[in-house]
Design a protein around this motif. Structure first.
Motif, PDB file in Angstrom:
ATOM      1  N   THR A  72     -21.045  35.999  20.901  1.00  0.00           N
ATOM      2  CA  THR A  72     -22.167  35.469  21.670  1.00  0.00           C
ATOM      3  C   THR A  72     -22.452  36.211  22.385  1.00  0.00           C
ATOM      4  N   LEU A  73     -23.896  36.987  22.348  1.00  0.00           N
ATOM      5  CA  LEU A  73     -24.109  37.614  23.931  1.00  0.00           C
ATOM      6  C   LEU A  73     -25.131  35.975  24.742  1.00  0.00           C
ATOM      7  N   LYS A  74     -25.516  37.066  26.173  1.00  0.00           N
ATOM      8  CA  LYS A  74     -26.226  36.237  26.819  1.00  0.00           C
ATOM      9  C   LYS A  74     -27.642  35.747  25.738  1.00  0.00           C
ATOM     10  N   SER A  75     -27.735  36.795  25.182  1.00  0.00           N
ATOM     11  CA  SER A  75     -29.209  36.521  24.645  1.00  0.00           C
ATOM     12  C   SER A  75     -28.778  35.597  23.203  1.00  0.00           C
ATOM     13  N   TYR A  94     -19.150  43.476  18.648  1.00  0.00           N
ATOM     14  CA  TYR A  94     -18.880  44.332  19.562  1.00  0.00           C
ATOM     15  C   TYR A  94     -18.925  44.016  20.510  1.00  0.00           C
ATOM     16  N   PHE A  95     -18.427  44.407  22.559  1.00  0.00           N
ATOM     17  CA  PHE A  95     -18.977  43.823  23.494  1.00  0.00           C
ATOM     18  C   PHE A  95     -17.805  44.671  24.897  1.00  0.00           C
ATOM     19  N   PHE A  96     -19.008  44.593  25.414  1.00  0.00           N
ATOM     20  CA  PHE A  96     -18.037  46.132  26.672  1.00  0.00           C
ATOM     21  C   PHE A  96     -18.104  45.155  28.317  1.00  0.00           C
ATOM     22  N   ASN A  97     -17.009  45.027  28.412  1.00  0.00           N
ATOM     23  CA  ASN A  97     -16.829  44.084  29.998  1.00  0.00           C
ATOM     24  C   ASN A  97     -16.298  44.593  30.520  1.00  0.00           C
ATOM     25  N   TYR A 127     -22.444  41.986  42.152  1.00  0.00           N
ATOM     26  CA  TYR A 127     -21.278  42.248  42.520  1.00  0.00           C
ATOM     27  C   TYR A 127     -20.429  43.310  41.773  1.00  0.00           C
ATOM     28  N   LYS A 128     -21.046  43.457  40.364  1.00  0.00           N
ATOM     29  CA  LYS A 128     -20.126  44.592  39.739  1.00  0.00           C
ATOM     30  C   LYS A 128     -20.831  45.486  39.899  1.00  0.00           C
ATOM     31  N   GLY A 129     -22.359  45.875  40.468  1.00  0.00           N
ATOM     32  CA  GLY A 129     -22.892  46.931  41.156  1.00  0.00           C
ATOM     33  C   GLY A 129     -21.519  47.961  41.714  1.00  0.00           C
ATOM     34  N   ASP A 171     -25.299  50.352  37.695  1.00  0.00           N
ATOM     35  CA  ASP A 171     -24.730  49.127  36.636  1.00  0.00           C
ATOM     36  C   ASP A 171     -24.001  49.754  35.282  1.00  0.00           C
ATOM     37  N   ASP A 172     -23.630  48.142  34.821  1.00  0.00           N
ATOM     38  CA  ASP A 172     -22.736  48.036  33.905  1.00  0.00           C
ATOM     39  C   ASP A 172     -23.457  48.224  32.620  1.00  0.00           C
ATOM     40  N   VAL A 173     -23.531  47.650  32.528  1.00  0.00           N
ATOM     41  CA  VAL A 173     -24.880  47.385  30.930  1.00  0.00           C
ATOM     42  C   VAL A 173     -26.361  46.306  30.475  1.00  0.00           C
ATOM     43  N   ILE A 174     -27.355  47.576  29.750  1.00  0.00           N
ATOM     44  CA  ILE A 174     -28.339  46.709  29.807  1.00  0.00           C
ATOM     45  C   ILE A 174     -28.680  45.619  28.304  1.00  0.00           C
ATOM     46  N   THR A 175     -28.454  44.431  29.303  1.00  0.00           N
ATOM     47  CA  THR A 175     -28.818  44.160  27.860  1.00  0.00           C
ATOM     48  C   THR A 175     -30.317  43.509  27.365  1.00  0.00           C
ATOM     49  N   ALA A 176     -30.951  42.611  28.525  1.00  0.00           N
ATOM     50  CA  ALA A 176     -32.355  41.883  28.184  1.00  0.00           C
ATOM     51  C   ALA A 176     -32.947  42.700  29.226  1.00  0.00           C
ATOM     52  N   GLY A 177     -32.299  43.180  30.422  1.00  0.00           N
ATOM     53  CA  GLY A 177     -32.992  43.730  31.618  1.00  0.00           C
ATOM     54  C   GLY A 177     -32.956  42.524  33.162  1.00  0.00           C
ATOM     55  N   THR A 178     -32.903  41.699  32.370  1.00  0.00           N
ATOM     56  CA  THR A 178     -32.701  40.607  33.632  1.00  0.00           C
ATOM     57  C   THR A 178     -32.273  41.447  35.782  1.00  0.00           C
ATOM     58  N   ALA A 179     -31.042  41.399  35.192  1.00  0.00           N
ATOM     59  CA  ALA A 179     -30.339  42.138  36.216  1.00  0.00           C
ATOM     60  C   ALA A 179     -30.732  42.869  36.720  1.00  0.00           C
ATOM     61  N   ILE A 180     -31.672  43.964  36.064  1.00  0.00           N
ATOM     62  CA  ILE A 180     -32.436  45.230  36.492  1.00  0.00           C
ATOM     63  C   ILE A 180     -33.488  44.728  36.999  1.00  0.00           C
ATOM     64  N   ASP A 223     -25.801  52.015  26.701  1.00  0.00           N
ATOM     65  CA  ASP A 223     -27.012  51.102  26.080  1.00  0.00           C
ATOM     66  C   ASP A 223     -26.992  50.570  24.847  1.00  0.00           C
ATOM     67  N   ARG A 224     -26.700  49.328  24.482  1.00  0.00           N
ATOM     68  CA  ARG A 224     -26.747  48.887  23.603  1.00  0.00           C
ATOM     69  C   ARG A 224     -27.557  48.853  22.313  1.00  0.00           C
ATOM     70  N   MET A 225     -29.338  50.034  22.834  1.00  0.00           N
ATOM     71  CA  MET A 225     -30.811  49.986  21.697  1.00  0.00           C
ATOM     72  C   MET A 225     -30.669  48.848  21.001  1.00  0.00           C
TER      73      MET A 225
HETATM   74  P1  OMP Z   1     -29.444  41.675  31.010  1.00  0.00           P
HETATM   75  O1  OMP Z   1     -29.071  40.931  32.795  1.00  0.00           O
HETATM   76  O2  OMP Z   1     -29.852  41.298  30.079  1.00  0.00           O
HETATM   77  O3  OMP Z   1     -29.720  43.285  31.076  1.00  0.00           O
HETATM   78  O4  OMP Z   1     -27.529  41.436  30.751  1.00  0.00           O
HETATM   79  C1  OMP Z   1     -26.674  42.153  31.240  1.00  0.00           C
HETATM   80  C2  OMP Z   1     -25.161  41.084  30.761  1.00  0.00           C
HETATM   81  O5  OMP Z   1     -24.903  41.139  30.207  1.00  0.00           O
HETATM   82  C3  OMP Z   1     -23.875  41.753  32.043  1.00  0.00           C
HETATM   83  O6  OMP Z   1     -24.083  41.454  33.007  1.00  0.00           O
HETATM   84  C4  OMP Z   1     -22.969  40.963  30.957  1.00  0.00           C
HETATM   85  O7  OMP Z   1     -23.059  39.414  31.251  1.00  0.00           O
HETATM   86  C5  OMP Z   1     -23.586  41.125  29.838  1.00  0.00           C
HETATM   87  N1  OMP Z   1     -22.558  41.651  28.370  1.00  0.00           N
HETATM   88  C6  OMP Z   1     -22.230  42.795  28.543  1.00  0.00           C
HETATM   89  O8  OMP Z   1     -21.207  42.493  29.372  1.00  0.00           O
HETATM   90  N2  OMP Z   1     -21.708  43.444  27.514  1.00  0.00           N
HETATM   91  C7  OMP Z   1     -21.946  43.383  26.646  1.00  0.00           C
HETATM   92  O9  OMP Z   1     -21.980  44.380  25.648  1.00  0.00           O
HETATM   93  C8  OMP Z   1     -23.125  42.434  26.277  1.00  0.00           C
HETATM   94  C9  OMP Z   1     -23.125  41.252  27.616  1.00  0.00           C
HETATM   95  C10 OMP Z   1     -24.527  40.380  27.100  1.00  0.00           C
HETATM   96  O10 OMP Z   1     -24.601  38.842  27.104  1.00  0.00           O
HETATM   97  O11 OMP Z   1     -25.515  40.643  26.141  1.00  0.00           O
END
Ligand code: OMP
Length: 214
Positions: free
Chosen positions: A26-29, A35-38, A74-76, A126-135, A157-159
């Motif tokens: 389950t993603l943040k969204s 799949y999940f990238f940690n 922190y992760k960056g 940064d690590d992953v962009i999902t919704a782009g909040t952190a960016i 890029d989760r596209m």
């Molecule tokens: P945004 O800040 O919304 O772009 O989401 C980035 C965050 O999604 C990351 O910092 C994680 O907490 C989380 N995430 C992952 O790390 N890996 C994934 O594959 C998917 C997510 C996610 O929850 O969408």
């Protein structure tokens, strides 16, 4: 070229380290993802070195011109530090780097930026962009320092669609007028699974792309 070998090597690396997991997550969204990238699981010096090489190589081969590499807390932070080292040692690109504190310091040197001042054109790592909040938070920080964003690099890029019909990455590109690049994207993972007959989650991955992709 389809899935050049450095991408396949990177995917093998993240599968071996457990950073990329296939299953049901389950993603943040709230989306249910196969799949999940940690990125938190890159936790040895050797792994960080290999990860940094992936970022440094993507940066060196991109068209992005920048003055400072910025890793948001922190992760960056380890990403910016290790990628700077790799850029200097392996690609002869010796650039300043910086990161932020989440809590501003009111004594000693003060402020919330550590490393080089945020001046000029800033490349965010940064690590992953999902919704782009952190960016978006990083963009505010960069502007508050009087600097301007030059681009963003992420590992994956989760596209996926962002807030509207465009992908989250397209939204960031359009809203800020800067490129967003990645080491790999969802298509690369699917191509890798196909090429290596790892079929267990292939259909789930394709159907996820169908549902949430752009
Ligand atoms: P945004 O800040 O919304 O772009 O989401 C980035 C965050 O999604 C990351 O910092 C994680 O907490 C989380 N995430 C992952 O790390 N890996 C994934 O594959 C998917 C997510 C996610 O929850 O969408």
């Amino acid at each position: 070229m389809k899935n050049p070998s450095h991408k396949a090597q990177f995917i093998e690396f993240i599968m071996q380290t457990g950073v990329l997991k296939l299953g049901s997550f389950t993603l943040k969204s709230g989306r249910q993802s196969p799949y999940f990238f940690n990125a938190g699981l890159f936790n040895t010096g050797g792994q960080l070195a290999q990860l940094a090489k992936g970022y440094a190589s993507a940066i060196a081969h991109s068209e992005i011109n920048f003055d400072v590499l910025f890793g948001p807390a922190y992760k960056g932070i380890p990403l910016a530090a290790t990628t700077s080292v790799c850029l200097a040692q392996e690609f002869q690109i010796d650039k300043p780097y910086a990161f932020n504190r989440k809590e501003a310091k009111d004594h000693g040197e003060g402020g919330n930026i550590v490393g080089h001042a945020l001046e000029g054109d800033i490349l965010i790592i940064d690590d992953v962009i999902t919704a782009g909040t952190a960016i978006r938070e990083s963009m505010d920080l960069i502007k508050a320092q009087g600097a301007k964003p030059a681009g963003v690099i992420v590992a994956l890029d989760r596209m996926e669609r962002g807030q509207g019909a465009r992908s989250a990455i397209q939204e960031v590109q359009d809203d800020y007028g800067i490129p967003v690049i990645s080491i790999i994207n969802l298509n690369d993972i699917i191509e890798y699974l196909e090429a290596n007959q790892k079929t267990e989650y292939l259909e789930a991955m394709k159907s996820y792309r169908e549902t949430y992709g752009i």
